[in-house]
Structures are given as C-alpha cells and as structure tokens.
Scaffold this active site. Sequence first.
Site, PDB file in Angstrom:
ATOM      1  N   LEU A 136      -0.530   4.483   0.370  1.00 55.02           N
ATOM      2  CA  LEU A 136      -1.369   5.608   0.803  1.00 55.02           C
ATOM      3  C   LEU A 136      -0.665   6.463   1.841  1.00 55.02           C
ATOM      4  O   LEU A 136       0.039   5.953   2.692  1.00 55.02           O
ATOM      5  CB  LEU A 136      -2.655   5.077   1.446  1.00 55.02           C
ATOM      6  CG  LEU A 136      -3.447   4.038   0.679  1.00 55.02           C
ATOM      7  CD1 LEU A 136      -4.614   3.560   1.512  1.00 55.02           C
ATOM      8  CD2 LEU A 136      -3.909   4.614  -0.642  1.00 55.02           C
ATOM      9  N   ARG A 137      -0.919   7.778   1.752  1.00 56.37           N
ATOM     10  CA  ARG A 137      -0.448   8.679   2.810  1.00 56.37           C
ATOM     11  C   ARG A 137      -1.614   8.967   3.739  1.00 56.37           C
ATOM     12  O   ARG A 137      -2.727   9.218   3.268  1.00 56.37           O
ATOM     13  CB  ARG A 137       0.019  10.019   2.210  1.00 56.37           C
ATOM     14  CG  ARG A 137       1.332   9.946   1.509  1.00 56.37           C
ATOM     15  CD  ARG A 137       1.524  11.144   0.623  1.00 56.37           C
ATOM     16  NE  ARG A 137       0.569  11.132  -0.481  1.00 56.37           N
ATOM     17  CZ  ARG A 137       0.494  12.072  -1.429  1.00 56.37           C
ATOM     18  NH1 ARG A 137       1.298  13.111  -1.369  1.00 56.37           N
ATOM     19  NH2 ARG A 137      -0.379  11.990  -2.417  1.00 56.37           N
ATOM     20  N   LYS A 153       8.199  -1.263  -1.828  1.00 49.83           N
ATOM     21  CA  LYS A 153       7.626  -0.471  -0.735  1.00 49.83           C
ATOM     22  C   LYS A 153       8.710   0.001   0.244  1.00 49.83           C
ATOM     23  O   LYS A 153       8.779   1.171   0.608  1.00 49.83           O
ATOM     24  CB  LYS A 153       6.561  -1.299  -0.004  1.00 49.83           C
ATOM     25  CG  LYS A 153       5.966  -0.637   1.212  1.00 49.83           C
ATOM     26  CD  LYS A 153       5.224   0.644   0.842  1.00 49.83           C
ATOM     27  CE  LYS A 153       4.875   1.486   2.037  1.00 49.83           C
ATOM     28  NZ  LYS A 153       3.603   1.231   2.608  1.00 49.83           N
ATOM     29  N   GLU A 168       0.846  -1.191   0.000  1.00 54.83           N
ATOM     30  CA  GLU A 168       0.000   0.000   0.000  1.00 54.83           C
ATOM     31  C   GLU A 168       0.884   1.243   0.000  1.00 54.83           C
ATOM     32  O   GLU A 168       1.880   1.287   0.700  1.00 54.83           O
ATOM     33  CB  GLU A 168      -0.828  -0.044   1.294  1.00 54.83           C
ATOM     34  CG  GLU A 168      -1.970   0.895   1.306  1.00 54.83           C
ATOM     35  CD  GLU A 168      -2.801   0.754   0.059  1.00 54.83           C
ATOM     36  OE1 GLU A 168      -3.605  -0.155   0.000  1.00 54.83           O
ATOM     37  OE2 GLU A 168      -2.626   1.582  -0.871  1.00 54.83           O
ATOM     38  N   LYS A 227       9.840   3.548  10.848  1.00 57.58           N
ATOM     39  CA  LYS A 227       9.813   2.074  10.979  1.00 57.58           C
ATOM     40  C   LYS A 227      10.402   1.407   9.730  1.00 57.58           C
ATOM     41  O   LYS A 227      11.199   0.479   9.837  1.00 57.58           O
ATOM     42  CB  LYS A 227       8.362   1.633  11.173  1.00 57.58           C
ATOM     43  CG  LYS A 227       8.084   0.176  10.901  1.00 57.58           C
ATOM     44  CD  LYS A 227       6.630  -0.166  11.112  1.00 57.58           C
ATOM     45  CE  LYS A 227       5.713   0.250   9.988  1.00 57.58           C
ATOM     46  NZ  LYS A 227       5.701  -0.585   8.804  1.00 57.58           N
ATOM     47  N   CYS A 257       5.196   5.037   9.647  1.00 59.63           N
ATOM     48  CA  CYS A 257       5.739   4.350   8.462  1.00 59.63           C
ATOM     49  C   CYS A 257       7.209   4.654   8.189  1.00 59.63           C
ATOM     50  O   CYS A 257       8.048   3.747   8.199  1.00 59.63           O
ATOM     51  CB  CYS A 257       4.906   4.706   7.245  1.00 59.63           C
ATOM     52  SG  CYS A 257       3.165   4.353   7.488  1.00 59.63           S
ATOM     53  N   ARG A 273       1.493   8.886  16.412  1.00 58.13           N
ATOM     54  CA  ARG A 273       2.541   7.868  16.578  1.00 58.13           C
ATOM     55  C   ARG A 273       3.868   8.389  16.007  1.00 58.13           C
ATOM     56  O   ARG A 273       3.918   8.879  14.896  1.00 58.13           O
ATOM     57  CB  ARG A 273       2.140   6.574  15.852  1.00 58.13           C
ATOM     58  CG  ARG A 273       1.033   5.822  16.562  1.00 58.13           C
ATOM     59  CD  ARG A 273       0.603   4.626  15.763  1.00 58.13           C
ATOM     60  NE  ARG A 273      -0.092   5.016  14.544  1.00 58.13           N
ATOM     61  CZ  ARG A 273      -0.481   4.156  13.601  1.00 58.13           C
ATOM     62  NH1 ARG A 273      -0.215   2.881  13.714  1.00 58.13           N
ATOM     63  NH2 ARG A 273      -1.121   4.583  12.530  1.00 58.13           N
ATOM     64  N   PHE A 318       8.575  16.208  -0.959  1.00 61.91           N
ATOM     65  CA  PHE A 318       9.384  15.677   0.150  1.00 61.91           C
ATOM     66  C   PHE A 318      10.733  16.370   0.301  1.00 61.91           C
ATOM     67  O   PHE A 318      11.709  15.791   0.735  1.00 61.91           O
ATOM     68  CB  PHE A 318       9.539  14.150   0.031  1.00 61.91           C
ATOM     69  CG  PHE A 318       8.315  13.447   0.574  1.00 61.91           C
ATOM     70  CD1 PHE A 318       7.124  13.510  -0.116  1.00 61.91           C
ATOM     71  CD2 PHE A 318       8.348  12.785   1.787  1.00 61.91           C
ATOM     72  CE1 PHE A 318       5.967  12.925   0.394  1.00 61.91           C
ATOM     73  CE2 PHE A 318       7.201  12.198   2.305  1.00 61.91           C
ATOM     74  CZ  PHE A 318       6.009  12.270   1.601  1.00 61.91           C
ATOM     75  N   LEU A 319      10.766  17.647  -0.121  1.00 64.19           N
ATOM     76  CA  LEU A 319      11.972  18.451   0.100  1.00 64.19           C
ATOM     77  C   LEU A 319      11.683  19.555   1.112  1.00 64.19           C
ATOM     78  O   LEU A 319      12.430  20.518   1.193  1.00 64.19           O
ATOM     79  CB  LEU A 319      12.444  19.075  -1.219  1.00 64.19           C
ATOM     80  CG  LEU A 319      13.322  18.226  -2.126  1.00 64.19           C
ATOM     81  CD1 LEU A 319      13.802  19.048  -3.313  1.00 64.19           C
ATOM     82  CD2 LEU A 319      14.526  17.630  -1.389  1.00 64.19           C
TER      83      LEU A 319
HETATM   84  C1  UGA Z   1       4.264   7.404   4.096  1.00 58.18           C
HETATM   85  C2  UGA Z   1       4.437   7.405   2.570  1.00 58.18           C
HETATM   86  O1  UGA Z   1       4.471   8.745   2.092  1.00 58.18           O
HETATM   87  C3  UGA Z   1       3.281   6.655   1.882  1.00 58.18           C
HETATM   88  O2  UGA Z   1       3.521   6.568   0.487  1.00 58.18           O
HETATM   89  C4  UGA Z   1       3.230   5.238   2.463  1.00 58.18           C
HETATM   90  O3  UGA Z   1       2.150   4.500   1.912  1.00 58.18           O
HETATM   91  C5  UGA Z   1       3.020   5.330   3.975  1.00 58.18           C
HETATM   92  O4  UGA Z   1       4.124   6.066   4.546  1.00 58.18           O
HETATM   93  C6  UGA Z   1       3.014   3.930   4.510  1.00 58.18           C
HETATM   94  O5  UGA Z   1       4.045   3.278   4.463  1.00 58.18           O
HETATM   95  O6  UGA Z   1       1.935   3.426   4.861  1.00 58.18           O
HETATM   96  P1  UGA Z   1       2.747   8.807   5.815  1.00 58.18           P
HETATM   97  O7  UGA Z   1       3.495   8.084   6.893  1.00 58.18           O
HETATM   98  O8  UGA Z   1       1.275   8.907   5.875  1.00 58.18           O
HETATM   99  O9  UGA Z   1       3.071   8.143   4.387  1.00 58.18           O
HETATM  100  O10 UGA Z   1       3.307  10.270   5.820  1.00 58.18           O
HETATM  101  P2  UGA Z   1       4.206  11.184   4.849  1.00 58.18           P
HETATM  102  O11 UGA Z   1       3.335  12.137   4.149  1.00 58.18           O
HETATM  103  O12 UGA Z   1       5.120  10.346   4.031  1.00 58.18           O
HETATM  104  O13 UGA Z   1       5.060  11.984   5.934  1.00 58.18           O
HETATM  105  C7  UGA Z   1       5.984  11.282   6.781  1.00 58.18           C
HETATM  106  C8  UGA Z   1       6.782  12.257   7.612  1.00 58.18           C
HETATM  107  O14 UGA Z   1       7.658  13.010   6.799  1.00 58.18           O
HETATM  108  C9  UGA Z   1       5.931  13.288   8.359  1.00 58.18           C
HETATM  109  O15 UGA Z   1       6.481  13.460   9.652  1.00 58.18           O
HETATM  110  C10 UGA Z   1       6.071  14.527   7.533  1.00 58.18           C
HETATM  111  O16 UGA Z   1       5.884  15.726   8.242  1.00 58.18           O
HETATM  112  C11 UGA Z   1       7.519  14.387   7.073  1.00 58.18           C
HETATM  113  N1  UGA Z   1       7.821  15.158   5.857  1.00 58.18           N
HETATM  114  C12 UGA Z   1       7.184  14.868   4.693  1.00 58.18           C
HETATM  115  C13 UGA Z   1       8.781  16.146   5.913  1.00 58.18           C
HETATM  116  O17 UGA Z   1       9.391  16.412   6.969  1.00 58.18           O
HETATM  117  N2  UGA Z   1       9.065  16.832   4.769  1.00 58.18           N
HETATM  118  C14 UGA Z   1       8.452  16.590   3.593  1.00 58.18           C
HETATM  119  O18 UGA Z   1       8.779  17.267   2.586  1.00 58.18           O
HETATM  120  C15 UGA Z   1       7.482  15.575   3.550  1.00 58.18           C
END
Ligand code: UGA
Length: 468
Positions: free
Chosen positions: A168-169, A218, A166, A277, A274, A341, A263-264
């Site tokens: 999904l965010r 993944k 999966e 981990k 996610c 979390r 993601f920058l």
């Molecule tokens: C992440 C992945 O983006 C999804 O594709 C994946 O399906 C999911 O894990 C999973 O494995 O189930 P998610 O954990 O919902 O999704 O959150 P993200 O949007 O990826 O953000 C993760 C962390 O990175 C957050 O703490 C966010 O604030 C941080 N982040 C994100 C940054 O510090 N900078 C960014 O530019 C983007």
Amino acid sequence: MNLVECSRTSETVEPTRICVIGAGYVGLTAAACLSELGHEVRCVEVDAVRLAALSGGEIPIYEPGLDELVTRHASSGRLTFSDDVAGAMDGVGVALLCVGTPPRADGEPDLRQLGRAATAAAAAATTDVALVVKSTVPPGTCEALELFVGGHAREGVRVSVVSNPEFLREGRAVWDFFHPDRVVVGADDPELARAVAGLYPASWPLVACSRRSAELVKYASNTFLAVKISFANEVAALCEALGAETDKVLGGVGLDERIGGAFLNPGPGFGGSCLPKDLSGFIAVAESAGRPAEVARAAQRANDTSLVTLVAKIESALGTLDGRTIAVLGLAFKAGTDDTRFSPAVALVAELVGRGANVRAHDPIARVVEPNVSQVADPYEAAHGADALVVATGWAQYRELDPARLRESMTGHVIVDAVGVLAIEPLREAGFDLYGIGRGLVTSFAPVLWRPLEWMLDAGQPSEVSLP
Ligand code: UGA
C-alpha cells in the site's frame, strides 16, 4: 473519487476470524479493508492514545476513505479494537503482524517490535495459528521468527509464520488494498499458503512462493522504485545542464511500456517511512549475503545529494540564505498524507533554518515542530514578505495559488518548485523567476554543441568547422 465505492468487490471470501496486531497505516488499513471483505477482525493496539482515539470513533491518521470503512465496520461489529492480545487471539487461526520495523542508526532494520508482537501472539494462541508478517522485513525474518516464537506457544499449539508483504501507498492505501497489482504469499506449507491467500478474493493476482522470496519481492520492489526516482532525478539534472525539457524527456522515456511513466517524477528526493528504510535494509542484507548492492547504493547516494542540490539552487537564486525569509509550502513527505517521517520537505526546512534563513511553512494537514519555524494556516500568509517561495510537497491545491496575489504578498520574485506542481507560465507572466528540479538557470548552448561537433571530426584532423 469515492475510495470506498471504488473499494467494493462483488467477490466473496470465506469469512475468517482474524487478529491484526498494530493499528498504524498498514494495520488499520488492513483491518478495515479485511472487515469490508467480510472477515471478523480484532485489532490490537498497545499505544493507549491511539487506542482511545480508535475506540472513540476517531481515526488517528489521515488516509482517504479509511474513516468511512472503520466507522461502518466498528458499528457492524465486524471490527473491534483493544489492547488485549490474549482476548483477541482466543480461537483465532490467523494473526496479521503489522508493527513498525524502523531503521536503526546503522541503517539496519530494528525488528524488536516484531519479535515482541509475535511472541505475545504465539503465547496467547489457543489453537494452531499462522502469524502473517505484513510488515516489511529482510529476507530470512519469517523463518527466524518461527524459531524465535516456537518455545512460547502452549503445548499442542502449532505456530507457523507466513510472509504476506503489504504494497500500500500512504494516501492511497484503501484504493491500493482493493486494487492490488499482486498478493504475495510466502509459506513453507501449501495448506498455509492457501489459507492466507484465501483471505483475499480469488481473482486478485497471486504470487505464491517461499517465505524469503516473498520478503525479497517487497524489498526489491521498494528498492527498484527508489532507483527509478534517483534515475529520474539524475536525468532531470542532466536536462538542466543541457537545456533539455525535463518533462518531455522523462515523459518520453516513461511512454516506453518496458519502462513505464510511474515514479519518474523528479523531486527533492524520496522520503517517507518506507523507501529510504527499505533501500538501506536491502543494501545491508545484500552486503551480509556477500553481494554488494552497487545499484541500490548509487540510488541512495544520489538521493542524499538531492537536498544539497535543491538548497544550492535556492541559495544561488537568492544570493545568500542568511537572513532571507523563505516560504516553504508542504511539509508532508508527499501529497495526500499527513506523514512527515523522513520528509524531504522537513529536511529542507531544517537545512534552510540552519543556514540562517527565516522559514514560514504551510501544509494543508501535516504538522511539525521545528525550532525557528512558524507554521501558518494559509499559503498566502506564508508568502507574505518572503524573499522566495519553495514548493516542497506536491499538494494539488498549490497549483491553484493566484500568481498576482502571491506577487503582491512577496517581497522577492523567486519561486522554486521542487515537486513540479505549479503552472509555470502564469507565474512567469506575474513577474516571478521560476526554478525547479530539472529547470534552472539558462544554459549556454555552446558547450552542449561543442562535444558532438568534436566527436564528428576525425581524431587528429584540424577542424574546418567553426562554431556559431
Ligand atoms: C512506498 C511504496 O510505493 C508502496 O508500494 C509500499 O507499500 C510502501 O512504500 C511501503 O513499503 O509500505 P509510500 O512510502 O507510501 O509507498 O510512498 P511513495 O508513493 O512510494 O513515495 C515515496 C517517496 O518517493 C515520496 O517522497 C515521493 O514524493 C517520492 N516520489 C515518488 C518521487 O520523488 N517521485 C516519484 O515519481 C514518485
């Protein structure tokens, strides 16, 4: 944005009876969205509280658009909930395993829930079944799982395990489900791969591969996202040291199509259930395969220092943390979710409290129980009498805060925007000192210019250049 309207797809799929085990973020979203695609979905949840909520029409998680889909398909009868694996598996040929694979204390994934769910599903299967692993698992898990559950199936029933990770965010899960960059299906049998790929519209980009490849897509994707964020944080720190403009630098870097701007965004480090981990899992798998994951390890180390750097910044702006009152805006691990979390915001609160600060926190939807932290319902209430205000989660509503009202409420004039969500100028005009990630104390330009000048001179030649 109406996520459900955006989710509609005119394409049809062959309606299939599916059992989904686990109604967390992944399982509930998959169950509701698969019903929307036309499938008959039986969702199994063993947590009694969660099941009672779902059966009563309540959505136990905050996920935009999900309530509408669940309500629609619970009433159409295409989506049902129960705790009865045997009943749900009766006559089902596809079962999605969507249970948690949390990290153990040593960083390696805990696969016990997956083993239990797969065993129960295999034992209950009345016909040949594909157990489809949606949970994020280390490469090799699906193959091992097939061996693990093999002996539990009834005679004459074949249980196969397929990987369909999966992507999904949280906070955008419904949108992401209907707009996938790719559907990855890992199976050792083309017939099974076709059956699982057929759950989704044919136009969605498909990567059909081996099971361990699918699992690694993944792991590697989340690891790369983590690396990208850690790199952005490293560039932001360098911008701060050099007096360069972080947003322009990272914006300029991201405009390169080969790199991409997503993601920058620098911040207090990545969190959630996610990325941290899966990064640990990737490192553990790589090491067990005799291939040390140097880049992933560096990203992990860099992430660990993000919080330390942030706390040091707040401390240097305030002189000391001990006895200071600090408003922390945001507790969720990112905006758009109630999930706390592995939230950097929660870790920040714990650290500030541990260093003697009084913290008053606010989040629009997330709730946490932290000793010595009062959580208030309004950001201005959090700011009242505070020496500093720290924005720790990028909720868009914090951008709308009225600078004059904040200035009146607060005792101090320090604002640290760790997620880059605030508009800087109006706050500066209201008299605040503003700090952020990649935005800190004023840098002296002399050392910045000195090194390039030195590098322009021939080695050993006396310098005839005098610095300004
Ligand atoms: C992440 C992945 O983006 C999804 O594709 C994946 O399906 C999911 O894990 C999973 O494995 O189930 P998610 O954990 O919902 O999704 O959150 P993200 O949007 O990826 O953000 C993760 C962390 O990175 C957050 O703490 C966010 O604030 C941080 N982040 C994100 C940054 O510090 N900078 C960014 O530019 C983007």
